[in-house]
Write an enzyme that holds these catalytic residues in place. Structure first.
Site, PDB file in Angstrom:
ATOM      1  N   ASP A  10      -8.524 -98.459  52.727  1.00 48.23           N
ATOM      2  CA  ASP A  10      -8.238 -97.646  51.534  1.00 48.23           C
ATOM      3  C   ASP A  10      -6.979 -96.775  51.656  1.00 48.23           C
ATOM      4  O   ASP A  10      -6.964 -95.803  52.406  1.00 48.23           O
ATOM      5  CB  ASP A  10      -9.421 -96.720  51.211  1.00 48.23           C
ATOM      6  CG  ASP A  10     -10.721 -97.459  50.923  1.00 48.23           C
ATOM      7  OD1 ASP A  10     -11.044 -98.419  51.661  1.00 48.23           O
ATOM      8  OD2 ASP A  10     -11.416 -97.083  49.962  1.00 48.23           O
ATOM      9  N   GLU A  52      -7.458 -98.866  46.243  1.00 47.73           N
ATOM     10  CA  GLU A  52      -8.219 -98.232  45.150  1.00 47.73           C
ATOM     11  C   GLU A  52      -7.976 -96.731  45.016  1.00 47.73           C
ATOM     12  O   GLU A  52      -8.292 -96.151  43.989  1.00 47.73           O
ATOM     13  CB  GLU A  52      -9.723 -98.490  45.314  1.00 47.73           C
ATOM     14  CG  GLU A  52     -10.344 -97.713  46.452  1.00 47.73           C
ATOM     15  CD  GLU A  52     -11.770 -97.286  46.188  1.00 47.73           C
ATOM     16  OE1 GLU A  52     -12.321 -97.620  45.131  1.00 47.73           O
ATOM     17  OE2 GLU A  52     -12.336 -96.586  47.049  1.00 47.73           O
ATOM     18  N   ASN A  53      -7.415 -96.104  46.074  1.00 51.92           N
ATOM     19  CA  ASN A  53      -7.162 -94.659  46.008  1.00 51.92           C
ATOM     20  C   ASN A  53      -5.670 -94.331  46.072  1.00 51.92           C
ATOM     21  O   ASN A  53      -5.293 -93.210  46.398  1.00 51.92           O
ATOM     22  CB  ASN A  53      -7.861 -93.934  47.161  1.00 51.92           C
ATOM     23  CG  ASN A  53      -9.343 -94.204  47.223  1.00 51.92           C
ATOM     24  OD1 ASN A  53      -9.809 -94.932  48.091  1.00 51.92           O
ATOM     25  ND2 ASN A  53     -10.090 -93.660  46.292  1.00 51.92           N
ATOM     26  N   HIS A 108     -13.097 -97.426  42.196  1.00 54.09           N
ATOM     27  CA  HIS A 108     -12.129 -96.652  41.409  1.00 54.09           C
ATOM     28  C   HIS A 108     -11.092 -97.538  40.711  1.00 54.09           C
ATOM     29  O   HIS A 108     -10.061 -97.055  40.247  1.00 54.09           O
ATOM     30  CB  HIS A 108     -11.400 -95.641  42.296  1.00 54.09           C
ATOM     31  CG  HIS A 108     -12.316 -94.633  42.918  1.00 54.09           C
ATOM     32  ND1 HIS A 108     -13.129 -93.813  42.158  1.00 54.09           N
ATOM     33  CD2 HIS A 108     -12.572 -94.319  44.200  1.00 54.09           C
ATOM     34  CE1 HIS A 108     -13.829 -93.038  42.963  1.00 54.09           C
ATOM     35  NE2 HIS A 108     -13.520 -93.321  44.211  1.00 54.09           N
ATOM     36  N   HIS A 123     -16.734-103.670  49.766  1.00 56.84           N
ATOM     37  CA  HIS A 123     -16.484-102.261  49.459  1.00 56.84           C
ATOM     38  C   HIS A 123     -17.829-101.591  49.195  1.00 56.84           C
ATOM     39  O   HIS A 123     -18.349-101.634  48.080  1.00 56.84           O
ATOM     40  CB  HIS A 123     -15.569-102.198  48.234  1.00 56.84           C
ATOM     41  CG  HIS A 123     -14.933-100.868  48.021  1.00 56.84           C
ATOM     42  ND1 HIS A 123     -13.812-100.465  48.712  1.00 56.84           N
ATOM     43  CD2 HIS A 123     -15.260 -99.841  47.209  1.00 56.84           C
ATOM     44  CE1 HIS A 123     -13.468 -99.254  48.310  1.00 56.84           C
ATOM     45  NE2 HIS A 123     -14.336 -98.849  47.398  1.00 56.84           N
ATOM     46  N   HIS A 157     -14.232 -98.572  51.707  1.00 57.87           N
ATOM     47  CA  HIS A 157     -14.870 -97.579  50.842  1.00 57.87           C
ATOM     48  C   HIS A 157     -15.297 -96.284  51.544  1.00 57.87           C
ATOM     49  O   HIS A 157     -15.156 -95.219  50.973  1.00 57.87           O
ATOM     50  CB  HIS A 157     -16.075 -98.140  50.087  1.00 57.87           C
ATOM     51  CG  HIS A 157     -16.822 -97.115  49.255  1.00 57.87           C
ATOM     52  ND1 HIS A 157     -16.270 -96.533  48.130  1.00 57.87           N
ATOM     53  CD2 HIS A 157     -18.044 -96.556  49.392  1.00 57.87           C
ATOM     54  CE1 HIS A 157     -17.145 -95.677  47.606  1.00 57.87           C
ATOM     55  NE2 HIS A 157     -18.218 -95.658  48.364  1.00 57.87           N
ATOM     56  N   HIS A 199     -13.950 -94.839  54.099  1.00 57.66           N
ATOM     57  CA  HIS A 199     -12.768 -94.159  54.629  1.00 57.66           C
ATOM     58  C   HIS A 199     -12.930 -93.757  56.099  1.00 57.66           C
ATOM     59  O   HIS A 199     -12.132 -92.978  56.616  1.00 57.66           O
ATOM     60  CB  HIS A 199     -12.398 -92.912  53.797  1.00 57.66           C
ATOM     61  CG  HIS A 199     -11.950 -93.232  52.405  1.00 57.66           C
ATOM     62  ND1 HIS A 199     -11.149 -92.379  51.666  1.00 57.66           N
ATOM     63  CD2 HIS A 199     -12.181 -94.301  51.601  1.00 57.66           C
ATOM     64  CE1 HIS A 199     -10.922 -92.911  50.468  1.00 57.66           C
ATOM     65  NE2 HIS A 199     -11.546 -94.073  50.416  1.00 57.66           N
TER      66      HIS A 199
END
Ligand SMILES: [Fe+2]
Ligand SMILES: [Fe+2]
Length: 276
Positions: free
Chosen positions: A8, A39-40, A68, A151, A176, A178
Site C-alpha cells: 500500500d 489504494e492510499n 478505498h 487485500h 491492506h 499496512h
C-alpha cells in the site's frame, strides 16, 4: 523471473519513494515485473489519474487497489479504459473496473494479476473464493504466472486463501493492514505466500497517518484530520521468484527500501555533450 509487489502506497511520501527508487531497484534486484497497491496514494485514500500516470511512468507495470478504490471518483475513467489496473474481483459486476489483467514482464512473460477483498472486519462484498474460481477459469491456460493480491484484514482469511490457491497461482500476497508479516514462504504446491507485504509510506505514524491526530481522536473522541505523516519513509514489498515455464514460485523474500538508500538507488541521467 522476479516479480515485486509493492505494498500500500500512502500519500506523497509513498509515491515519492516509489518514483525515486524504482528504476534503480529494478536494476539492483533484477526485477522483471512490478505490481503496486496504490489504494492510499492520493493523500492517504484512493488514487488520482495523475498519480496513476506517475507510478506507471516510474516503472510500475500494473496497479491493484482495495477498499478505498473509489475514494477519488476521477479514477473511474482510468479503471474503465486502462489495461494495467484492476478492481477487486469480488466487487459486483456494476462496480467500475476490470476483474483481472495480463501484463507483460521485461522477459516477455505474460503475467495475470488479480485483486481480491476480504470480508472480515470489512464492508461486505461478494465471496472472494467463488470470485477467484471464476476469474481463474477465465484466464487463458497459457498464462501460467498468476499473482493474487489479497487485500484483507484477517490473517486467518489470508492463510486460507493461500492454501486454497496453492498450486493454482504463483503467489498469494496480502495487502491492506499496512504491517508486513514475517510468514513469507512457498507452499508445497508452488504458491508463494505472505499475509501482508507491508506499507510504502511514512512509518513514524499509525498506518501512515499522523500519530497525534489518531491519538486525539481515539482518546478524546474529537474528530481530527488524519493527515498523512512525514517521517521514516520506507518502501515495503515482497519479491517472488517464479519459474515462468510452470508458473510455480521457487522463492519469496521481503524487501524494505529506506529513505537513506535513495541516493544509491537513484539513476542519474547520463551527462550529455557540453553545451556550446
Ligand atoms: Fe491501505
Ligand atoms: Fe485497504
Amino acid at each position: 523471473m522476479r516479480i515485486l509487489l509493492i505494498g500500500d502506497i500512502v500519500g506523497k511520501p509513498g509515491e515519492r519513494i516509489v518514483t525515486r527508487s524504482l528504476a534503480g531497484l529494478r536494476q539492483r534486484e533484477r526485477l522483471d515485473l512490478v505490481i503496486a497497491n496504490a489504494e492510499n496514494a492520493a493523500d492517504g485514500s484512493g488514487l488520482s489519474p495523475s498519480i496513476y500516470k506517475k507510478l506507471i511512468a516510474a516503472g510500475v507495470d500494473g496497479i491493484t487497489l482495495g477498499d478505498h478504490i473509489y475514494r477519488r471518483s476521477e479514477i473511474r475513467s482510468v479503471l474503465e479504459s486502462a489495461a494495467n489496473i484492476v478492481k477487486p474481483a469480488n466487487y459486483p459486476p456494476a462496480a467500475p473496473g476490470r476483474t483481472w489483467m495480463v501484463v507483460a514482464a521485461a522477459d516477455g512473460t505474460q503475467v495475470a494479476v488479480v485483486s481480491l477483498l476480504g470480508r472480515v472486519f470489512m464492508r461486505p462484498v461478494d465471496c472472494p473464493w467463488q470470485a477467484i474460481d471464476r476469474v481463474l477459469a477465465g484466464i487463458p491456460a497459457e498464462v501460467k504466472v498468476r499473482i493474487v493480491d489479497f487485500h484483507a484484514e484477517a490473517t486467518s482469511d489470508k492463510q486460507l486463501m493461500g492454501r486454497y490457491l496453492d498450486g493454482r497461482v504463483s503467489a498469494v500476497l496480502g495487502t491492506h493492514t499496512h504491517v508486513a508479516t514475517a510468514d513469507e514462504q512457498v507452499f508445497p504446491g508452488g504458491t508463494a505466500f505472505q499475509c501482508d507485504v507491508g506499507m510504502t509510506g511514512p512509518h513514524h505514524s499509525i498506518l501512515g497517518r499522523r500519530i497525534d491526530r489518531i491519538a486525539e481522536t481515539t482518546i478524546t473522541f474529537q474528530p481530527t484530520q488524519f493527515d498523512v505523516a512525514t517521517d521514516d519513509v520506507r518502501l515495503s514489498g515482497t519479491i517472488v521468484e517464479v519459474d515462468a515455464a510452470t508458473g510455480q514460485a521457487t522463492a519469496v523474500r521481503r524487501l524494505v527500501v529506506r529513505d537513506s538508500e535513495l541516493e544509491s538507488l537513484e539513476i542519474k541521467p547520463a551527462a550529455g555533450p557540453p553545451l556550446m
